[in-house]
Design a protein around this motif. Structure first.
Motif, PDB file in Angstrom:
ATOM      1  N   PHE A 105      85.017 120.599 -23.010  1.00 47.68           N
ATOM      2  CA  PHE A 105      85.921 121.710 -22.728  1.00 47.68           C
ATOM      3  C   PHE A 105      86.743 121.314 -21.512  1.00 47.68           C
ATOM      4  O   PHE A 105      86.200 120.805 -20.534  1.00 47.68           O
ATOM      5  CB  PHE A 105      85.174 122.997 -22.373  1.00 47.68           C
ATOM      6  N   LYS A 106      88.025 121.573 -21.555  1.00 49.61           N
ATOM      7  CA  LYS A 106      88.903 121.283 -20.423  1.00 49.61           C
ATOM      8  C   LYS A 106      89.072 122.550 -19.587  1.00 49.61           C
ATOM      9  O   LYS A 106      89.403 123.609 -20.104  1.00 49.61           O
ATOM     10  CB  LYS A 106      90.274 120.805 -20.910  1.00 49.61           C
ATOM     11  N   VAL A 107      88.837 122.418 -18.284  1.00 52.58           N
ATOM     12  CA  VAL A 107      89.020 123.536 -17.364  1.00 52.58           C
ATOM     13  C   VAL A 107      90.523 123.728 -17.150  1.00 52.58           C
ATOM     14  O   VAL A 107      91.218 122.812 -16.721  1.00 52.58           O
ATOM     15  CB  VAL A 107      88.315 123.278 -16.014  1.00 52.58           C
ATOM     16  N   VAL A 108      91.016 124.943 -17.472  1.00 50.01           N
ATOM     17  CA  VAL A 108      92.447 125.221 -17.334  1.00 50.01           C
ATOM     18  C   VAL A 108      92.717 126.328 -16.322  1.00 50.01           C
ATOM     19  O   VAL A 108      93.877 126.617 -16.018  1.00 50.01           O
ATOM     20  CB  VAL A 108      93.101 125.557 -18.692  1.00 50.01           C
ATOM     21  N   GLY A 109      91.666 126.939 -15.786  1.00 49.69           N
ATOM     22  CA  GLY A 109      91.840 127.980 -14.788  1.00 49.69           C
ATOM     23  C   GLY A 109      90.499 128.517 -14.343  1.00 49.69           C
ATOM     24  O   GLY A 109      89.447 128.119 -14.862  1.00 49.69           O
ATOM     25  N   GLU A 110      90.525 129.386 -13.361  1.00 49.79           N
ATOM     26  CA  GLU A 110      89.307 130.021 -12.873  1.00 49.79           C
ATOM     27  C   GLU A 110      89.572 131.508 -12.666  1.00 49.79           C
ATOM     28  O   GLU A 110      90.619 131.889 -12.127  1.00 49.79           O
ATOM     29  CB  GLU A 110      88.841 129.394 -11.561  1.00 49.79           C
ATOM     30  N   ILE A 111      88.626 132.327 -13.112  1.00 46.49           N
ATOM     31  CA  ILE A 111      88.683 133.764 -12.852  1.00 46.49           C
ATOM     32  C   ILE A 111      88.039 133.951 -11.479  1.00 46.49           C
ATOM     33  O   ILE A 111      86.870 133.626 -11.292  1.00 46.49           O
ATOM     34  CB  ILE A 111      87.895 134.567 -13.916  1.00 46.49           C
ATOM     35  N   THR A 112      88.794 134.431 -10.531  1.00 49.05           N
ATOM     36  CA  THR A 112      88.262 134.538  -9.161  1.00 49.05           C
ATOM     37  C   THR A 112      87.875 135.968  -8.781  1.00 49.05           C
ATOM     38  O   THR A 112      87.176 136.168  -7.800  1.00 49.05           O
ATOM     39  CB  THR A 112      89.284 134.004  -8.139  1.00 49.05           C
TER      40      THR A 112
END
Length: 144
Positions: free
Chosen positions: A107-114
């Motif tokens: 899986f490619k990390v494309v963002g983070e829920i902060t």
């Protein structure tokens, strides 16, 4: 001036949004792959990696992950096929209401829920106690 309108809806950057809850410190562009120590169970090398299409299930993933790091929820893109997570589907919940899946493909990390809300601490404690009892009975939370 010619004003052209299209009947086609605007393209979304995601065909499906997927989340991965963890305590791992990852960067945008990193890949989550099999073969590293699992976030759960015996901390063995993971044969599969897991994701979900619901924020609630990802929050549980972050809250229950092993380790001392900060709980994180990443937005991820799949790079290959998915299958229903057999640890939840039909064993704990009929069908797949948590929309939880697993894959052998990265899986490619494309963002983070902060900004997200944790479950109440007593609920997390009860879940961890339940998982500990299962472990004492020889039942693993993750069948990999």
């Amino acid at each position: 001036m010619n004003d052209i309108k299209s009947n086609t809806p605007a393209q979304s950057p995601f065909s499906q949004t997927y989340f991965h809850g963890t305590k791992a410190d990852l960067k945008i562009g990193d890949y989550i792959e099999t073969g590293i120590n699992s976030n759960y169970g015996q901390n063995n090398k993971a044969n599969y990696i897991y994701l979900t299409a619901t924020l609630d299930a990802a929050i549980w993933g972050a809250e229950l992950a092993l380790g001392e790091g900060r709980e994180r929820i990443y937005l991820v893109e799949t790079t290959g096929s998915l299958e229903d997570d057999p640890n939840l589907t039909d064993k704990k919940f009929k069908g797949n209401p948590t929309m939880s899946y697993r894959s052998k493909h990265p899986f490619k990390v494309v963002g983070e829920i902060t900004i997200w809300q944790r479950h109440p601490s007593e609920q997390v404690k009860a879940m961890k106690e339940h998982l500990a009892k299962l472990k004492e009975q020889g039942i693993e939370a993750i069948e990999d």
